[in-house]
Every structure is written in C-alpha cells, then in structure tokens.
Design a protein around this motif. Sequence first.
Motif, PDB file in Angstrom:
ATOM      1  N   MET A   1      60.649  54.020 -22.084  1.00 13.16           N
ATOM      2  CA  MET A   1      61.577  55.097 -22.295  1.00 13.16           C
ATOM      3  C   MET A   1      62.025  55.649 -20.937  1.00 13.16           C
ATOM      4  O   MET A   1      61.209  55.884 -20.062  1.00 13.16           O
ATOM      5  CB  MET A   1      60.917  56.202 -23.105  1.00 13.16           C
ATOM      6  N   ARG A   2      63.348  55.855 -20.775  1.00 13.86           N
ATOM      7  CA  ARG A   2      63.895  56.363 -19.531  1.00 13.86           C
ATOM      8  C   ARG A   2      63.763  57.882 -19.491  1.00 13.86           C
ATOM      9  O   ARG A   2      64.051  58.566 -20.457  1.00 13.86           O
ATOM     10  CB  ARG A   2      65.367  55.966 -19.415  1.00 13.86           C
ATOM     11  N   ARG A   3      63.339  58.413 -18.357  1.00 13.56           N
ATOM     12  CA  ARG A   3      63.196  59.857 -18.194  1.00 13.56           C
ATOM     13  C   ARG A   3      64.457  60.414 -17.544  1.00 13.56           C
ATOM     14  O   ARG A   3      65.050  59.794 -16.666  1.00 13.56           O
ATOM     15  CB  ARG A   3      61.995  60.179 -17.319  1.00 13.56           C
ATOM     16  N   TRP A   4      64.847  61.604 -18.003  1.00 14.59           N
ATOM     17  CA  TRP A   4      66.042  62.270 -17.504  1.00 14.59           C
ATOM     18  C   TRP A   4      65.670  63.576 -16.829  1.00 14.59           C
ATOM     19  O   TRP A   4      64.827  64.317 -17.308  1.00 14.59           O
ATOM     20  CB  TRP A   4      67.000  62.573 -18.655  1.00 14.59           C
ATOM     21  N   LEU A   5      66.348  63.865 -15.742  1.00 12.20           N
ATOM     22  CA  LEU A   5      66.233  65.147 -15.058  1.00 12.20           C
ATOM     23  C   LEU A   5      67.641  65.720 -14.989  1.00 12.20           C
ATOM     24  O   LEU A   5      68.532  65.104 -14.394  1.00 12.20           O
ATOM     25  CB  LEU A   5      65.659  64.971 -13.646  1.00 12.20           C
ATOM     26  N   VAL A   6      67.849  66.844 -15.636  1.00 13.27           N
ATOM     27  CA  VAL A   6      69.157  67.508 -15.613  1.00 13.27           C
ATOM     28  C   VAL A   6      69.004  68.765 -14.777  1.00 13.27           C
ATOM     29  O   VAL A   6      68.123  69.585 -15.032  1.00 13.27           O
ATOM     30  CB  VAL A   6      69.646  67.861 -17.036  1.00 13.27           C
ATOM     31  N   SER A   7      69.860  68.920 -13.780  1.00 12.02           N
ATOM     32  CA  SER A   7      69.739  70.050 -12.861  1.00 12.02           C
ATOM     33  C   SER A   7      71.074  70.738 -12.645  1.00 12.02           C
ATOM     34  O   SER A   7      72.120  70.101 -12.597  1.00 12.02           O
ATOM     35  CB  SER A   7      69.198  69.567 -11.515  1.00 12.02           C
ATOM     36  N   ASP A   8      71.005  72.048 -12.478  1.00 12.46           N
ATOM     37  CA  ASP A   8      72.154  72.840 -12.050  1.00 12.46           C
ATOM     38  C   ASP A   8      72.302  72.642 -10.541  1.00 12.46           C
ATOM     39  O   ASP A   8      71.410  72.094  -9.890  1.00 12.46           O
ATOM     40  CB  ASP A   8      71.901  74.311 -12.389  1.00 12.46           C
ATOM     41  N   LEU A   9      73.403  73.100  -9.992  1.00  7.96           N
ATOM     42  CA  LEU A   9      73.581  73.010  -8.548  1.00  7.96           C
ATOM     43  C   LEU A   9      73.229  74.324  -7.864  1.00  7.96           C
ATOM     44  O   LEU A   9      72.265  74.409  -7.129  1.00  7.96           O
ATOM     45  CB  LEU A   9      75.029  72.619  -8.205  1.00  7.96           C
ATOM     46  N   ASP A  10      74.016  75.360  -8.106  1.00  7.92           N
ATOM     47  CA  ASP A  10      73.885  76.623  -7.386  1.00  7.92           C
ATOM     48  C   ASP A  10      72.565  77.314  -7.683  1.00  7.92           C
ATOM     49  O   ASP A  10      72.235  77.611  -8.823  1.00  7.92           O
ATOM     50  CB  ASP A  10      75.050  77.546  -7.732  1.00  7.92           C
ATOM     51  N   GLY A  11      71.796  77.551  -6.621  1.00 11.40           N
ATOM     52  CA  GLY A  11      70.519  78.221  -6.765  1.00 11.40           C
ATOM     53  C   GLY A  11      69.401  77.299  -7.208  1.00 11.40           C
ATOM     54  O   GLY A  11      68.252  77.724  -7.305  1.00 11.40           O
ATOM     55  N   THR A  12      69.706  76.064  -7.501  1.00 12.41           N
ATOM     56  CA  THR A  12      68.683  75.105  -7.920  1.00 12.41           C
ATOM     57  C   THR A  12      68.590  73.997  -6.872  1.00 12.41           C
ATOM     58  O   THR A  12      67.616  73.918  -6.139  1.00 12.41           O
ATOM     59  CB  THR A  12      69.008  74.515  -9.306  1.00 12.41           C
ATOM     60  N   LEU A  13      69.592  73.164  -6.777  1.00 12.83           N
ATOM     61  CA  LEU A  13      69.618  72.133  -5.731  1.00 12.83           C
ATOM     62  C   LEU A  13      70.358  72.603  -4.481  1.00 12.83           C
ATOM     63  O   LEU A  13      70.005  72.233  -3.376  1.00 12.83           O
ATOM     64  CB  LEU A  13      70.287  70.859  -6.251  1.00 12.83           C
TER      65      LEU A  13
END
Length: 143
Positions: A1-13
């Motif tokens: 099973m493929r794992r997903w990472l969903v991230s915001d930009l501002d203030g996160t990355l």
Amino acid sequence: MRRWLVSDLDGTLVDRSQRIAERDAAAVAEFRAAGGAVLLATGRTERSALPYHRMLDLDTPLIVYNGARIVGPDGAVLYARDLGAAWPALRDRLLPCYRPVSVRSASPPAPRTPCGPARVSPAMPGRTESRWSRRRRDRRSPS
C-alpha cells in the motif's frame, strides 16, 4: 500500500521568509525515497504554489485555491470548480459591502445595500464606512 503525505505550504513547509527549510526538504525526499507520495494542498494560486512543487521535485498533483482546482505536475488542470453563473449575483451583493474595491461592477450599487448605507468615516475623511465598521467603532468607544 502506498503512503500519502498531504501538506499545506504556508506555516507548514514554507516559513515566514517564503523558504522551505533544508531539513523539511530532506524529510520530503526521504519520505519519497521510502515509496511515499507527497501532495501539496494550499489556498495559494497555482502560479504561487508551483515553484515550491517544482523545488521539491514532486510528481503528484497540486491542490490549489483551497481545493477549487487541482493541477498536474505539468500544469494541466485536472479539476476545477468555480462560482460560474453564481458569480455575478454574488459580486453584486458583496461589492457594496467593501469599499474601496478594485473590481468594477457593470451596475452601480443600490442606494441601500445588505450592509447598510455607506457613511463618511469620522476617522478617515473622504472614506466611507459600513454598518459593520460603525458597530465595531461604537463598541470600542467609551460610554
């Protein structure tokens, strides 16, 4: 099973200086090397978000405009949802509430709007204030 990472930009990355920290970029690369997929989801426009997508060398779609549009890594629009036919009515209802505005309406605003009649602001002569800003001002003024 493929794992997903969903991230915001501002203030996160992306930090306050509009940069992605080296350790965050390294963590994204490590996650991808382990077989994970990284997806960026942001309220930004695609023009503003694509440079970060490319900087991280992602091959996944990019979610922009708070989910209203999804673009592929090549910039092709995969999904788009806009206001469509509802925009003119919404614009005509909202524009009189916000002055000054940079969007021009084809029809002049009605004398009375949902926001109430505009009045000259005592704090800033030449500017108008809405019913909302008058209430806010009245709440702050000493009794």
